[in-house]
Scaffold this motif. Structure first.
Motif, mmCIF file in Angstrom:
data_model
loop_
_atom_site.group_PDB
_atom_site.id
_atom_site.type_symbol
_atom_site.label_atom_id
_atom_site.label_comp_id
_atom_site.label_asym_id
_atom_site.label_seq_id
_atom_site.Cartn_x
_atom_site.Cartn_y
_atom_site.Cartn_z
ATOM 1 N N MET A 1 73.526 43.446 99.118
ATOM 2 C CA MET A 1 74.653 42.982 99.936
ATOM 3 C C MET A 1 74.115 42.406 101.245
ATOM 4 S SD MET A 1 77.841 45.173 101.523
ATOM 5 C CE MET A 1 78.428 45.597 99.890
ATOM 6 N N ALA A 2 74.643 41.247 101.608
ATOM 7 C CA ALA A 2 74.192 40.601 102.834
ATOM 8 C C ALA A 2 74.618 41.435 104.042
ATOM 9 C CB ALA A 2 74.770 39.192 102.927
ATOM 10 N N ARG A 3 73.699 41.502 105.007
ATOM 11 C CA ARG A 3 73.971 42.263 106.225
ATOM 12 C C ARG A 3 74.896 41.471 107.142
ATOM 13 N NH1 ARG A 3 69.761 45.759 109.250
ATOM 14 N NH2 ARG A 3 68.592 45.184 107.409
ATOM 15 N N ARG A 4 75.935 42.110 107.616
ATOM 16 C CA ARG A 4 76.858 41.451 108.538
ATOM 17 C C ARG A 4 76.709 42.094 109.901
ATOM 18 N NH1 ARG A 4 82.116 42.479 110.442
ATOM 19 N NH2 ARG A 4 83.155 40.574 111.208
ATOM 20 N N CYS A 5 76.326 41.282 110.877
ATOM 21 C CA CYS A 5 76.139 41.784 112.246
ATOM 22 C C CYS A 5 77.375 41.500 113.081
ATOM 23 C CB CYS A 5 74.916 41.126 112.880
ATOM 24 S SG CYS A 5 73.360 41.741 112.218
ATOM 25 N N LEU A 6 77.725 42.471 113.869
ATOM 26 C CA LEU A 6 78.834 42.333 114.795
ATOM 27 C C LEU A 6 78.315 42.085 116.204
ATOM 28 C CD1 LEU A 6 80.987 45.395 113.622
ATOM 29 C CD2 LEU A 6 81.160 43.028 112.827
ATOM 30 N N SER A 7 79.196 41.645 117.064
ATOM 31 C CA SER A 7 78.871 41.614 118.488
ATOM 32 C C SER A 7 79.183 42.979 119.079
ATOM 33 C CB SER A 7 79.685 40.531 119.196
ATOM 34 O OG SER A 7 81.062 40.896 119.231
ATOM 35 N N VAL A 8 78.683 43.254 120.253
ATOM 36 C CA VAL A 8 78.948 44.537 120.905
ATOM 37 C C VAL A 8 80.442 44.753 121.085
ATOM 38 C CG1 VAL A 8 78.736 45.776 123.096
ATOM 39 C CG2 VAL A 8 76.711 44.757 122.049
ATOM 40 N N HIS A 9 81.162 43.731 121.486
ATOM 41 C CA HIS A 9 82.595 43.868 121.748
ATOM 42 C C HIS A 9 83.397 44.223 120.504
ATOM 43 C CE1 HIS A 9 83.501 43.220 125.928
ATOM 44 N NE2 HIS A 9 82.740 42.135 125.999
ATOM 45 N N GLU A 10 82.856 43.940 119.327
ATOM 46 C CA GLU A 10 83.583 44.235 118.087
ATOM 47 C C GLU A 10 83.439 45.685 117.635
ATOM 48 O OE1 GLU A 10 83.680 40.478 115.252
ATOM 49 O OE2 GLU A 10 81.643 40.789 116.037
ATOM 50 N N VAL A 11 82.525 46.434 118.276
ATOM 51 C CA VAL A 11 82.274 47.820 117.883
ATOM 52 C C VAL A 11 83.149 48.742 118.729
ATOM 53 C CG1 VAL A 11 80.541 49.642 117.707
ATOM 54 C CG2 VAL A 11 79.908 47.270 117.214
ATOM 55 N N ASN A 12 83.878 49.650 118.037
ATOM 56 C CA ASN A 12 84.723 50.603 118.756
ATOM 57 C C ASN A 12 84.616 51.985 118.135
ATOM 58 O OD1 ASN A 12 86.815 50.891 116.617
ATOM 59 N ND2 ASN A 12 87.184 48.713 117.088
ATOM 60 N N ASP A 13 85.311 52.963 118.726
ATOM 61 C CA ASP A 13 85.179 54.347 118.296
ATOM 62 C C ASP A 13 85.948 54.673 117.015
ATOM 63 O OD1 ASP A 13 87.625 54.023 119.474
ATOM 64 O OD2 ASP A 13 87.527 55.830 120.704
ATOM 65 N N LYS A 14 86.610 53.687 116.407
ATOM 66 C CA LYS A 14 87.302 53.900 115.141
ATOM 67 C C LYS A 14 86.417 53.520 113.951
ATOM 68 C CE LYS A 14 90.995 54.814 117.566
ATOM 69 N NZ LYS A 14 91.376 56.231 117.787
ATOM 70 N N MET A 15 85.269 52.932 114.205
ATOM 71 C CA MET A 15 84.409 52.430 113.137
ATOM 72 C C MET A 15 83.352 53.469 112.778
ATOM 73 S SD MET A 15 83.925 48.556 114.623
ATOM 74 C CE MET A 15 83.134 47.950 113.144
ATOM 75 N N ARG A 16 83.071 53.611 111.457
ATOM 76 C CA ARG A 16 82.053 54.544 110.991
ATOM 77 C C ARG A 16 80.706 53.850 110.828
ATOM 78 N NH1 ARG A 16 83.288 57.378 105.787
ATOM 79 N NH2 ARG A 16 81.346 58.426 106.388
ATOM 80 N N ARG A 17 80.697 52.714 110.187
ATOM 81 C CA ARG A 17 79.435 51.993 109.962
ATOM 82 C C ARG A 17 79.549 50.601 110.560
ATOM 83 N NH1 ARG A 17 79.897 54.888 105.077
ATOM 84 N NH2 ARG A 17 78.134 56.309 104.733
#
Length: 526
Positions: free
Chosen positions: A1-17
């Motif tokens: 599976m291709a790796r999908r990178c997020l920006s810092v702003h897209e990461v929040n405390d509701k996300m597990r991975r």
């Protein structure tokens, strides 16, 4: 599976991975919390390609998992850390969260020949504005070139320090003191490559009144060496184009010249004495102005001091000793110390003025005070008369000392200017009763030719003898000599140390008081 990178702003405390490609801006030393039981932790500042900063922390045994990873300026994929809401006072950007990295967090190096320029921006404090934060916990960020390194020193509390001279485009060399881990790690790296014109970004540095104005690390500080930024590259280019001028400033010891470090302030930087009395307990330092007078009850207007660091020491004048404070071999000299009151009409503040700054306002030198003290002479009336003719502009410092188990607030003058030296500042003083403006018509510096106009004939005779003693002492070789260690620009000579008296040294004293003309005159009279 291709790796999908997020920006810092897209990461929040509701996300597990989640996965973010980050670049390391800062990695702290391993620190220990003050809580009980203490917890070891390591702090990091990371950025994504958009320049958004995020704070991350590693705790306890997890620190060793990342000991060879997350090196400054390199890029890494980070997957699966714990995301927590960040306290507003610890935020490093507009991002609302911080990360905890642990042994289940995947960290992979992004392999590339050289890391890119850091995409984040930095806000730096100008050297000329650093005085606003002296002796407070209001830490500052700055960028500078490291141009000189001194030797490591062992302090009395078991700590190690190393002093460096740093400079930027303002051409205002300043001391930076690295403590403990900073001295052992970044200090060693900087000292071993001192000829490379290393550019540093100092993060959360404390500003102090040591050496009039200087910088120092704290446990939570950061020090980035040669960061990949366009600003750092531009500063290095500037230094290489101006290194001869900077070398001359260092040779002139501008980094301990009080007039360069704390030049006369602008009128907008001066506060009233009433304001100073209300705020100095918190802000610690301030520029004030006012009429001066002698504080009553003083019997001695000088003290024994190390010639090198000017710290008080209970040793006879003229001794050559190894100072317990600066760890340097130095001569013991007399240094002027006079308690004065500064009154601008809104209030009066009792403070102490030292050294050559004190001698601008009085017709005496430390040598005269020292020799006259042995003859049990008291010049309080003459001092009061001389001081009463002056107004002052001064940078004042609040500190607390222990007295009989109680904290006692005190004030010292760090730097002082006469009315003539600060002619651009309005010297209007107001009365407390009517808020009436009183022109400062008497704020004139006493000229040497008028130094005896306050004295009785007998006192004048004694002072003339002291003056002759001073002249003779300056013309004759000193009884005890101490070899001066020259500052070597761009190198780290073994055993070299700070000589904070060179640029602002008090009057050197004769160490042969029993043979002085004053003593001879008294012997002849007996």
């Amino acid at each position: 599976m291709a790796r999908r990178c997020l920006s810092v702003h897209e990461v929040n405390d509701k996300m597990r991975r989640w996965t973010v490609l980050v670049q390391v801006v800062e990695k702290s030393h391993v620190l220990t919390s003050n809580r009980s039981p203490p917890i070891r932790f390591q702090h990091l500042v990371l950025t994504d390609s958009e320049g958004t900063l995020v704070s991350a922390v590693i705790y306890g045994n997890d620190i060793r998992y990342f000991s060879n990873l997350l090196q400054p300026f390199k890029r890494y994929y980070i997957t699966g850390g714990t995301v927590k809401k960040q306290d507003a006072k610890y935020k490093v950007s507009d991002y609302q969260f911080s990360w905890v990295l642990h042994n289940k967090t995947l960290v992979e190096e992004y392999v590339e020949p050289n890391p890119p320029l850091l995409p984040c921006t930095f806000e730096f404090t100008k050297f000329e504005d650093l005085f606003r934060f002296t002796d407070t916990e209001n830490v500052q960020n700055l960028q500078a070139v490291v141009v000189t390194a001194f030797a490591t020193k062992e302090q009395n509390n078991g700590c190690t320090t190393r002093d460096f001279i740093v400079v930027n485009e303002e051409k205002k060399p300043m001391l930076l003191t690295l403590w403990n881990e900073f001295e052992q790690n970044q200090g060693t790296q900087l000292a071993n490559s001192i000829g490379n014109a290393n550019v540093i970004i100092g993060m959360k540095l404390k500003i102090t009144t040591f050496n009039y104005l200087s910088l120092t690390t704290k446990p939570g500080s950061g020090l980035l060496i040669n960061p990949p930024t366009s600003e750092a590259n531009a500063l290095k280019d500037w230094y290489n184009a101006n290194k001869e001028e900077i070398a001359e400033l260092i040779q002139q010891m501008a980094y301990k010249d009080s007039s360069k470090l704390l030049p006369p302030p602008s009128s907008k930087d001066i506060i009233s004495v009433a304001n100073a009395l209300n705020t100095l307990k918190d802000v610690k330092t301030a520029w004030i102005t006012g009429k001066i007078s002698l504080s009553p009850g003083q019997q001695k207007f000088w003290f024994e001091a190390c010639e090198n660091c000017q710290k008080s020491i209970n040793v006879d004048v003229g001794w050559v000793m190894r100072c317990s404070s600066c760890k340097e071999e130095s001569k013991v000299i007399a240094r002027t110390r006079v308690g004065i009151a500064v009154d601008d009409g809104t209030g009066s503040i009792n403070t102490v003025i030292f050294g050559l700054d004190a001698e601008k306002f009085i017709p005496f030198t430390a040598l005269q005070f020292w020799e006259a003290h042995t003859e049990e002479l008291n010049f309080s009336a003459e001092l009061a008369s001389a001081l009463g003719k002056h107004a002052i502009v001064c940078f004042i410092r609040y500190y607390e000392s222990d007295y009989q188990g109680q904290k006692e607030g005190k004030y010292n003058i760090v730097k002082a200017y006469t009315a003539e030296e600060s002619a651009h500042i309005p010297m209007a003083i107001t009365t407390a009763e009517a808020n009436e403006i009183i022109p400062d018509q008497q704020a004139t510096v006493l000229q040497p030719t008028k130094k005896t106009e306050f004295f009785s004939p007998s006192t004048k005779k004694i002072l003339d003898a002291i003056a002759e003693s001073s002249t003779a002492a300056n013309e004759l070789p000193p009884a005890v000599t101490t070899a001066k260690r020259a500052l070597v620009f761009g190198t780290v000579p073994p055993g070299i140390g700070l000589d904070s008296a060179e640029a602002n040294t008090p009057t050197l004293l004769s160490i042969n008081a029993p043979g002085s003309p004053l003593k001879k005159q008294r012997d002849d009279e007996l």
